[in-house]
Design a protein around this motif. Sequence first.
Motif, PDB file in Angstrom:
ATOM      1  N   TRP A  33      37.828 -84.082 -32.386  1.00 46.25           N
ATOM      2  CA  TRP A  33      37.040 -83.557 -33.502  1.00 46.25           C
ATOM      3  C   TRP A  33      37.606 -82.214 -33.941  1.00 46.25           C
ATOM      4  O   TRP A  33      37.628 -81.260 -33.171  1.00 46.25           O
ATOM      5  CB  TRP A  33      35.573 -83.409 -33.077  1.00 46.25           C
ATOM      6  N   PRO A  34      38.050 -82.094 -35.198  1.00 44.83           N
ATOM      7  CA  PRO A  34      38.649 -80.836 -35.643  1.00 44.83           C
ATOM      8  C   PRO A  34      37.694 -79.652 -35.582  1.00 44.83           C
ATOM      9  O   PRO A  34      38.134 -78.507 -35.421  1.00 44.83           O
ATOM     10  CB  PRO A  34      39.082 -81.134 -37.087  1.00 44.83           C
ATOM     11  N   GLU A  35      36.385 -79.935 -35.687  1.00 42.26           N
ATOM     12  CA  GLU A  35      35.416 -78.841 -35.617  1.00 42.26           C
ATOM     13  C   GLU A  35      35.494 -78.106 -34.278  1.00 42.26           C
ATOM     14  O   GLU A  35      35.241 -76.899 -34.205  1.00 42.26           O
ATOM     15  CB  GLU A  35      33.997 -79.386 -35.823  1.00 42.26           C
ATOM     16  N   THR A  36      35.829 -78.838 -33.218  1.00 42.51           N
ATOM     17  CA  THR A  36      35.946 -78.234 -31.893  1.00 42.51           C
ATOM     18  C   THR A  36      36.915 -77.064 -31.922  1.00 42.51           C
ATOM     19  O   THR A  36      36.604 -75.942 -31.508  1.00 42.51           O
ATOM     20  CB  THR A  36      36.430 -79.286 -30.880  1.00 42.51           C
ATOM     21  N   TYR A  37      38.109 -77.329 -32.412  1.00 48.36           N
ATOM     22  CA  TYR A  37      39.149 -76.304 -32.425  1.00 48.36           C
ATOM     23  C   TYR A  37      38.861 -75.218 -33.458  1.00 48.36           C
ATOM     24  O   TYR A  37      39.120 -74.042 -33.205  1.00 48.36           O
ATOM     25  CB  TYR A  37      40.504 -76.940 -32.746  1.00 48.36           C
ATOM     26  N   ARG A  38      38.316 -75.623 -34.603  1.00 51.92           N
ATOM     27  CA  ARG A  38      38.137 -74.640 -35.675  1.00 51.92           C
ATOM     28  C   ARG A  38      37.075 -73.602 -35.316  1.00 51.92           C
ATOM     29  O   ARG A  38      37.248 -72.414 -35.617  1.00 51.92           O
ATOM     30  CB  ARG A  38      37.789 -75.344 -36.986  1.00 51.92           C
ATOM     31  N   VAL A  39      35.994 -74.028 -34.666  1.00 50.86           N
ATOM     32  CA  VAL A  39      34.984 -73.044 -34.261  1.00 50.86           C
ATOM     33  C   VAL A  39      35.590 -72.035 -33.287  1.00 50.86           C
ATOM     34  O   VAL A  39      35.339 -70.831 -33.379  1.00 50.86           O
ATOM     35  CB  VAL A  39      33.756 -73.745 -33.645  1.00 50.86           C
ATOM     36  N   MET A  40      36.425 -72.518 -32.373  1.00 51.49           N
ATOM     37  CA  MET A  40      37.102 -71.586 -31.471  1.00 51.49           C
ATOM     38  C   MET A  40      38.176 -70.796 -32.201  1.00 51.49           C
ATOM     39  O   MET A  40      38.381 -69.602 -31.930  1.00 51.49           O
ATOM     40  CB  MET A  40      37.692 -72.344 -30.282  1.00 51.49           C
ATOM     41  N   GLY A  41      38.864 -71.450 -33.149  1.00 50.96           N
ATOM     42  CA  GLY A  41      39.871 -70.749 -33.930  1.00 50.96           C
ATOM     43  C   GLY A  41      39.295 -69.573 -34.685  1.00 50.96           C
ATOM     44  O   GLY A  41      39.948 -68.526 -34.842  1.00 50.96           O
ATOM     45  N   PHE A  52      48.939 -92.147 -28.303  1.00 49.70           N
ATOM     46  CA  PHE A  52      49.277 -91.605 -29.619  1.00 49.70           C
ATOM     47  C   PHE A  52      48.131 -90.772 -30.178  1.00 49.70           C
ATOM     48  O   PHE A  52      48.322 -89.641 -30.641  1.00 49.70           O
ATOM     49  CB  PHE A  52      49.624 -92.745 -30.586  1.00 49.70           C
ATOM     50  N   HIS A  53      46.909 -91.314 -30.137  1.00 52.95           N
ATOM     51  CA  HIS A  53      45.760 -90.588 -30.682  1.00 52.95           C
ATOM     52  C   HIS A  53      45.454 -89.334 -29.865  1.00 52.95           C
ATOM     53  O   HIS A  53      45.048 -88.299 -30.420  1.00 52.95           O
ATOM     54  CB  HIS A  53      44.538 -91.510 -30.737  1.00 52.95           C
ATOM     55  N   HIS A  54      45.635 -89.422 -28.566  1.00 56.00           N
ATOM     56  CA  HIS A  54      45.446 -88.262 -27.697  1.00 56.00           C
ATOM     57  C   HIS A  54      46.404 -87.135 -28.081  1.00 56.00           C
ATOM     58  O   HIS A  54      45.987 -85.984 -28.312  1.00 56.00           O
ATOM     59  CB  HIS A  54      45.663 -88.701 -26.247  1.00 56.00           C
ATOM     60  N   ARG A  55      47.691 -87.466 -28.159  1.00 54.69           N
ATOM     61  CA  ARG A  55      48.681 -86.436 -28.512  1.00 54.69           C
ATOM     62  C   ARG A  55      48.427 -85.893 -29.910  1.00 54.69           C
ATOM     63  O   ARG A  55      48.496 -84.669 -30.141  1.00 54.69           O
ATOM     64  CB  ARG A  55      50.090 -87.025 -28.426  1.00 54.69           C
ATOM     65  N   LEU A  56      48.133 -86.789 -30.839  1.00 56.66           N
ATOM     66  CA  LEU A  56      47.874 -86.382 -32.221  1.00 56.66           C
ATOM     67  C   LEU A  56      46.734 -85.372 -32.297  1.00 56.66           C
ATOM     68  O   LEU A  56      46.835 -84.340 -32.983  1.00 56.66           O
ATOM     69  CB  LEU A  56      47.535 -87.616 -33.048  1.00 56.66           C
ATOM     70  N   SER A  57      45.647 -85.644 -31.584  1.00 56.39           N
ATOM     71  CA  SER A  57      44.481 -84.761 -31.616  1.00 56.39           C
ATOM     72  C   SER A  57      44.819 -83.384 -31.056  1.00 56.39           C
ATOM     73  O   SER A  57      44.451 -82.348 -31.638  1.00 56.39           O
ATOM     74  CB  SER A  57      43.333 -85.387 -30.814  1.00 56.39           C
ATOM     75  N   CYS A  58      45.488 -83.365 -29.922  1.00 51.53           N
ATOM     76  CA  CYS A  58      45.821 -82.086 -29.291  1.00 51.53           C
ATOM     77  C   CYS A  58      46.825 -81.297 -30.120  1.00 51.53           C
ATOM     78  O   CYS A  58      46.702 -80.076 -30.268  1.00 51.53           O
ATOM     79  CB  CYS A  58      46.373 -82.327 -27.886  1.00 51.53           C
TER      80      CYS A  58
END
Length: 311
Positions: free
Chosen positions: A174-182, A212-218
Amino acid sequence: MARIVTVAAAQLGPIQKAESRESVVARMITLMEEAKAKGATFIVYPELALTTFFPRWYEEDRTKMDHWFESSMPNAATQPLFDKARALGMAMSFGYAELTPDGHHFNTSILVDKAGTIVGKYRKTHLPGHVEFDTGRTHQHLEKRYFEPGDTGFPVWRFAGGLIGMAICNDRRWPETYRVMGLQGVEMVVLGFNTPSVNSQRAGEGMEDRLFHHRLSCQAGAYQNATWVVAVAKAGTEDGNHLMGGTLIVDPNGKIVGELPHEDDGVLVHACDLDDTVFGKETIFDFKRHRRTEHYGLITERVGVGEPLGR
């Protein structure tokens, strides 16, 4: 001057249902000693590091699953891990099932400093899976049955000489995870995961697609927030159920700088320069200059998909 955090991504191989916490902690200590010998100062273990991935089993009476949860941390079984970390001067992070004094159940991860003190706690936000037994699945994934959504949000801590945040497994998608921390200036996100190697609702989505999806997300989360990402697997076959590996470290440009090629216990050690996050944060992802929050309202106004705004 460079700000180096030498991190060890400490993958655990399978933990069988009958394996004791004391046995698992002994394995974790062995990995910690290996990490120390390789120069690491911060070790990261997987999600639910102390037990098998128990949400694969359905139990009508949910209280019968409480024995998989920890009612205190540290406790008698985990104290040796804390003692070893203190003796080695090693900071650490690991995940476990938490049962709070008032009866709440969370999928939890903690940050522990070099003195062996818990200084940060995160509770998993994005719970995957389902609540009731599902005959249409090849295997059960009952996190929504045994855990509550986390109540911590996505905090970032001043830790190990930088700004460190935590996430757990499905959160990484979920991009929100990283963006809130960002938006708090995060410089390293550490996360553990237990990911089945086959999608229970789509048999054709196997290991290749899952990795693939794991690497893509990270990689996307790292690049779009100019942060290091350290993702650590529990992997291998637990009581006949296979979990994929894919333990890796991603730099702030979204490049994988190391990945474990196996599903056994092992450590991946990398010297992460937190100053490598600066360029991205000051240029293309300088949020203060470039974000346009007046157009982002739907992100918090809607949970599901609604009517389109255009004609």
